[in-house]
Design a protein around this motif. Sequence first.
Motif, short mmCIF file in Angstrom:
data_model
loop_
_atom_site.label_atom_id
_atom_site.label_comp_id
_atom_site.label_asym_id
_atom_site.label_seq_id
_atom_site.Cartn_x
_atom_site.Cartn_y
_atom_site.Cartn_z
N ASN A 1 4.46 5.31 13.80
CA ASN A 1 3.62 4.75 12.77
C ASN A 1 3.64 5.73 11.69
O ASN A 1 2.95 5.02 10.41
CB ASN A 1 2.35 4.46 13.47
N ARG B 1 -5.42 11.20 8.68
CA ARG B 1 -5.49 10.04 8.08
C ARG B 1 -6.88 9.69 7.53
O ARG B 1 -7.67 9.82 8.59
CB ARG B 1 -4.76 8.90 8.51
N THR C 1 2.13 5.42 0.55
CA THR C 1 1.93 6.27 1.65
C THR C 1 0.86 7.10 1.55
O THR C 1 0.29 7.24 0.51
CB THR C 1 3.31 7.01 1.69
N SER C 2 0.52 7.78 2.37
CA SER C 2 -0.71 8.63 2.58
C SER C 2 -0.37 10.04 2.41
O SER C 2 -1.08 10.93 2.15
CB SER C 2 -1.43 8.51 3.95
N ASP D 1 -1.22 3.84 3.71
CA ASP D 1 -0.85 3.42 4.89
C ASP D 1 -0.72 4.05 6.17
O ASP D 1 -0.17 3.71 7.10
CB ASP D 1 0.46 2.45 4.49
N MET E 1 0.76 -1.13 0.10
CA MET E 1 -0.09 0.31 -0.07
C MET E 1 0.80 1.34 0.03
O MET E 1 1.88 1.40 0.50
CB MET E 1 -0.75 -0.04 1.06
N ARG F 1 1.56 6.59 6.30
CA ARG F 1 2.78 6.93 6.72
C ARG F 1 2.99 8.27 5.75
O ARG F 1 2.21 8.46 4.55
CB ARG F 1 3.73 5.82 6.30
#
Length: 262
Positions: free
Chosen positions: A175, A131, A3-4, A137, A1, A139
């Motif tokens: 995280n 998020r 990164t965000s 994910d 997945m 991160r």
Amino acid sequence: MTTSFVAYVDESGCEGFKFMDNEQGSSRWFVLSALVVRKENDLQVVQLARQARELLKKQPKQVLHFRDLKHEQRVPLARLVGSAPLRTVNVLIHKPSIPEPEVFQQQRYSLYRYATRLLAERVSWLCRDNRRTGVGDGRVEMVFSNRSAMSYDELRGYLQKLKDEPSNGVRVDWNVIDPALIRAVNHDQLAGLQLVDAVASGLFFSVNKNPYGEVEDRYLRLLSPTLYRHQQRLDGYGLKFWCGDATEVARVLGTADAARKP
């Protein structure tokens, strides 16, 4: 997945401690800034830089450097960035306030690494609290404007050590922050680095006095809407100070907050 988030990072000011009269010598302030966007919106950063060049009548591929612009060009650039759907996090260190400067003079880039720790903490809180479930994910990729003489392997190692040897004073959400996701790219290669340069330099000019004892806080007022606030609180979040002058801290915070009021 994937990164965000993506966080573009740049600094303004030097890390020296040779202060001279009339604001000469080393800069009194060192500023490290992050411009944070959702990974899905990263293309909008490219579009924003394109808008900036059009606004300033620059060539399509011309590299933007805030310090190279005239004041009348810096103002619309700061306004454009300040109106964009992004967040900024800024660490502002008043070097004369550091009680034991020799701690940061024994090894090159020690002050930069410490500022990075403070920045990473706040970037991690911002991303953690914003998020979206199922989007990435959680991160963040941290993309630094490349300083040719500095080792980013050492910077990654510094953060990895903080992660591996937990300390009560370190509040990074690991995280979100992964030292392996830190990379350095030349300023001219990414739009995000050119825009965060405007943020870092704009904040620097808002706190660091020129030889005439003046600051230009209009940049701060224009960039204020982007500043990370947690439950409406700015101090310690979008603006993290290390400064022994409470009056100056209050001035900067007051300027930023006043700019948000209708």
